[in-house]
Structures are given as C-alpha cells and as structure tokens.
Design a protein around this motif. Sequence first.
Motif, PDB file in Angstrom:
ATOM      1  N   PHE A   1      -7.735   5.025   5.019  1.00  0.00           N
ATOM      2  CA  PHE A   1      -7.966   3.946   4.686  1.00  0.00           C
ATOM      3  C   PHE A   1      -6.663   3.219   4.029  1.00  0.00           C
ATOM      4  O   PHE A   1      -6.628   1.923   4.294  1.00  0.00           O
ATOM      5  N   GLY A   2      -6.000   3.784   3.182  1.00  0.00           N
ATOM      6  CA  GLY A   2      -4.734   3.234   2.527  1.00  0.00           C
ATOM      7  C   GLY A   2      -3.946   2.832   3.608  1.00  0.00           C
ATOM      8  O   GLY A   2      -3.352   1.811   3.486  1.00  0.00           O
ATOM      9  N   GLU A   3      -3.769   3.614   4.738  1.00  0.00           N
ATOM     10  CA  GLU A   3      -2.729   3.000   5.635  1.00  0.00           C
ATOM     11  C   GLU A   3      -3.306   1.823   6.442  1.00  0.00           C
ATOM     12  O   GLU A   3      -2.706   1.017   6.856  1.00  0.00           O
ATOM     13  N   ILE A   4      -4.565   1.810   6.517  1.00  0.00           N
ATOM     14  CA  ILE A   4      -5.475   0.830   7.444  1.00  0.00           C
ATOM     15  C   ILE A   4      -5.275  -0.761   6.533  1.00  0.00           C
ATOM     16  O   ILE A   4      -4.836  -1.683   7.093  1.00  0.00           O
ATOM     17  N   ILE A   5      -5.394  -0.628   5.131  1.00  0.00           N
ATOM     18  CA  ILE A   5      -5.268  -1.553   4.181  1.00  0.00           C
ATOM     19  C   ILE A   5      -3.957  -2.285   4.280  1.00  0.00           C
ATOM     20  O   ILE A   5      -3.607  -3.567   4.428  1.00  0.00           O
ATOM     21  N   LYS A   6      -2.872  -1.207   4.234  1.00  0.00           N
ATOM     22  CA  LYS A   6      -1.601  -1.604   4.102  1.00  0.00           C
ATOM     23  C   LYS A   6      -1.116  -2.430   5.643  1.00  0.00           C
ATOM     24  O   LYS A   6      -0.329  -3.610   5.460  1.00  0.00           O
ATOM     25  N   ASN A   7      -1.532  -2.025   6.611  1.00  0.00           N
ATOM     26  CA  ASN A   7      -1.167  -2.534   7.863  1.00  0.00           C
ATOM     27  C   ASN A   7      -2.062  -4.011   8.139  1.00  0.00           C
ATOM     28  O   ASN A   7      -1.671  -4.989   8.787  1.00  0.00           O
ATOM     29  N   LEU A   8      -3.122  -3.913   7.483  1.00  0.00           N
ATOM     30  CA  LEU A   8      -3.975  -5.390   7.746  1.00  0.00           C
ATOM     31  C   LEU A   8      -3.100  -6.442   7.056  1.00  0.00           C
ATOM     32  O   LEU A   8      -3.202  -7.510   7.570  1.00  0.00           O
ATOM     33  N   VAL A   9      -2.873  -5.871   5.745  1.00  0.00           N
ATOM     34  CA  VAL A   9      -2.201  -7.070   4.861  1.00  0.00           C
ATOM     35  C   VAL A   9      -0.896  -7.441   5.725  1.00  0.00           C
ATOM     36  O   VAL A   9      -0.467  -8.909   5.368  1.00  0.00           O
ATOM     37  N   ASN A  10      -0.476  -6.465   6.381  1.00  0.00           N
ATOM     38  CA  ASN A  10       0.904  -6.985   6.997  1.00  0.00           C
ATOM     39  C   ASN A  10       0.519  -7.893   8.304  1.00  0.00           C
ATOM     40  O   ASN A  10       1.804  -8.353   8.787  1.00  0.00           O
ATOM     41  N   VAL A  11      -0.517  -8.207   8.704  1.00  0.00           N
ATOM     42  CA  VAL A  11      -0.646  -9.148   9.828  1.00  0.00           C
ATOM     43  C   VAL A  11      -1.341 -10.220   9.486  1.00  0.00           C
ATOM     44  O   VAL A  11      -1.868 -11.018  10.290  1.00  0.00           O
TER      45      VAL A  11
ATOM     46  N   LEU B   1       5.999  -9.963  -3.207  1.00  0.00           N
ATOM     47  CA  LEU B   1       4.992  -8.847  -3.093  1.00  0.00           C
ATOM     48  C   LEU B   1       4.693  -8.713  -1.327  1.00  0.00           C
ATOM     49  O   LEU B   1       4.136  -9.636  -0.807  1.00  0.00           O
ATOM     50  N   SER B   2       5.083  -7.665  -0.792  1.00  0.00           N
ATOM     51  CA  SER B   2       4.990  -7.291   0.407  1.00  0.00           C
ATOM     52  C   SER B   2       4.455  -5.703   0.568  1.00  0.00           C
ATOM     53  O   SER B   2       4.716  -4.947  -0.180  1.00  0.00           O
ATOM     54  N   ALA B   3       3.566  -5.489   1.605  1.00  0.00           N
ATOM     55  CA  ALA B   3       2.850  -4.480   1.857  1.00  0.00           C
ATOM     56  C   ALA B   3       3.869  -3.205   2.541  1.00  0.00           C
ATOM     57  O   ALA B   3       3.534  -2.909   3.733  1.00  0.00           O
ATOM     58  N   THR B   4       4.770  -2.980   1.976  1.00  0.00           N
ATOM     59  CA  THR B   4       5.705  -1.976   2.655  1.00  0.00           C
ATOM     60  C   THR B   4       5.242  -0.564   2.375  1.00  0.00           C
ATOM     61  O   THR B   4       4.583  -0.229   1.555  1.00  0.00           O
ATOM     62  N   PRO B   5       5.739   0.501   3.157  1.00  0.00           N
ATOM     63  CA  PRO B   5       5.517   1.611   2.921  1.00  0.00           C
ATOM     64  C   PRO B   5       5.934   2.266   1.484  1.00  0.00           C
ATOM     65  O   PRO B   5       5.271   3.136   0.873  1.00  0.00           O
ATOM     66  N   LYS B   6       7.129   1.803   1.090  1.00  0.00           N
ATOM     67  CA  LYS B   6       7.545   2.168  -0.173  1.00  0.00           C
ATOM     68  C   LYS B   6       6.570   1.860  -1.298  1.00  0.00           C
ATOM     69  O   LYS B   6       6.179   2.393  -2.309  1.00  0.00           O
TER      70      LYS B   6
END
Length: 363
Positions: A136-146, A263-268
């Motif tokens: 879920f955490g990874e999906i949210i991060k990737n959705l925000v990035n697109v 603010l950006s949804a980076t892995p860091k």
Amino acid sequence: MNTMRTKTAKQNAITYGIVIIGFLIMQIISATGHMSSSLSGLLIPFCYYVILAVSLNLVVGILGELSLGHAGFMCVGAFSSVFFTKCMENVITNSLVRFIIALIIGALVAAVFGILIGIPVLRLKGDYLAIVTLAFGEIIKNLVNVLFIGKDSHGLHFSMKDTLSLGMEPDGQVIVNGPQGITGIPKDSTFVIGVVLVLITLFIVLRLINSRDGRAIQSIRDNRIAAESIGINVTKYKLMAFSVSAGLAGIGGALYAHNLSTLSATPKNFGYNMSIMILVYVVLGGIGNIRGSVIAPIVLNLVLDYFLRKLQMLGSNPVLQFLSDNRMLVYAIVLIVIMLFSWSPKMIEWRERVFHKNAKEEA
C-alpha cells in the motif's frame, strides 16, 4: 481500581512532562544563543518523528499487528494538507488558521485511507498483513508521482499523463506536477506547533489505551479467540486502532510537508526505508511503550544526525563517517539486536535468570 487509575495518571503525567521539559530546554538553549543551525533544523523533525512513532506503536504495540505502510499514510496526509494550503493560499491569508485546517484535512484524509485499507487488510495476520501494508505504501507513492493537478477559473483539472493534457487556461496554475511534486509551499510548521501536536497525539493515544475501547484492543492482541468469545467485535476495534493510527500519521505528514519548500514522493521521503525507520523507533523505545516512542526518535536522531556529524567536523574518523553515511544500516543492526534480545528464547531465559537472582539478593 482508584489506585490503578492514579498510577496510570502519574505515568501519563510523566510522559507529558518529558515533552514539556524537552521543549523548555530547547527554548532556553535557543534564547541564550547556544543553539547551532544544525540542531535548530532538527527541532521540527523531532516532533513529526515522535508523532509517527507513537501512532505506529498504537498498531504494533497495542493492537499487536505489524504494519509496514505507515509512510503511505504519512504521504497521504502530507500531500492532501499541502494541496489544500496551495489552493487556499490566497483565500485564507492567516497562515495559522490555514495550517490548522490543513492539519485537520491531512488527518481526516489519512484516516479515511486507513479505514479503506483496513477493511480488507485487517482480515490478514502476521507477515501477510506486513506485506500488504508495505505494498500500500509503495502504491500510494507511485500514484502521487504520476498525478498532475491544475487549477484555473473553471476549477480543478486532473491528469495522469502530463501538464499539457490538463487542458487549462493559459493563466492556470499547476499545483501537483507529477514527479516534481508541489513547489512553493509556505513553511507554516514551527517547533511550538510541533510540540503542541505531539502533546495532542499523546493525549489521544493514551486516552484510547486507558479507555474501555483500549482494553478491548489489548485483549484482541493478547488472545483474539478469547476476545471474540466474550463478545468483542474484533473487526471494529482493529479498524478503530488502524484508522486512528493512520490519522495521526497524516498529522505527522502534514507537519513534515509544511517544513519544506518542495514536496515530492521520492523513496527517501515516503519509501520503504521511512516505514522501517519509524518501526525501528517503536522497537527501540519498546513495543507497546508509548513513552519509549517519545524518547527513541530524539535519541537516535541526536546521536546519528547531530553528535556524529559534530564529531566528524572535529576530525576525519572513518568509523564516524561510516556510521553517519550508513544510518539505515545502523538502524537495521539496532532492530535485529533489540528483537533478538527481546524475543530470543535463550535471551528470555537469561534475563529471567539474572533478574530473578538479583531480586533474591535484594530480598
């Protein structure tokens, strides 16, 4: 019963007192001009790390479920609160009022996501729950990035392709710009607001733990079958703990986001490492120990982010350089050592033998 309540009230007062004393010490250091810029830059991070650790401990320590998606709820709270701030920047000119509303929105949106994710996910247990929350955490991060969102006189425009496909007027404003995130964020976060939010978080969590609902949640952790047999609605109370934890993580995310200009949804920022780092704070402070979740983030960040860098400046020590550059490796080692010390049968047997021997000698 009254003795138990008095003891609980004293323990809670000590926890609140630690936060207030820490705040006063930092204010005195700042007022006397002895605070360095590097330490000053850690004050707000102290606050949101404590909020995140305390909120995760509600799920891991009190509910007894392993969640690795806390950074996802932090991400939801951060972006929803900042999105509101950018949209209302010229409408609500009072920065404090605007920030308070943004905090509430961040908490509510994250809590809603907690409920939506919790309904299917909380039927799982153990490793399965951890894997799904991590996803879920990874999906949210990737959705925000697109995600691309713009605003003009016709309202909001959404796209998952690029800014050109938003179809805005020439004078329209791009608010969320995909991987570049949100820029030009007002820095509304302050140390005073952060400490107030820490105290509010502690109040909510401690009140919940010591309430009837909290005792029901802890009974589910201790023995789910026994809890169901006496009529406790397991799904209801698990969802309650999960949604409250997510909402508080959203507050931490909002505080974090308003301390940045971009603010950006980076892995860091919101990746797997962030969730693991928060979990390390919980484990190091003691699973189920709320006061420990207040102390552990401050100690670890002071040691690894402040004192080690200060020592590096005094001399080029390769060991200190390694520890400072490989913070996540240090966290991983600390996590393994603490888990072995806490849960290894041999270590449990050794601790019981040593403490039992000491208790006999004192008697």
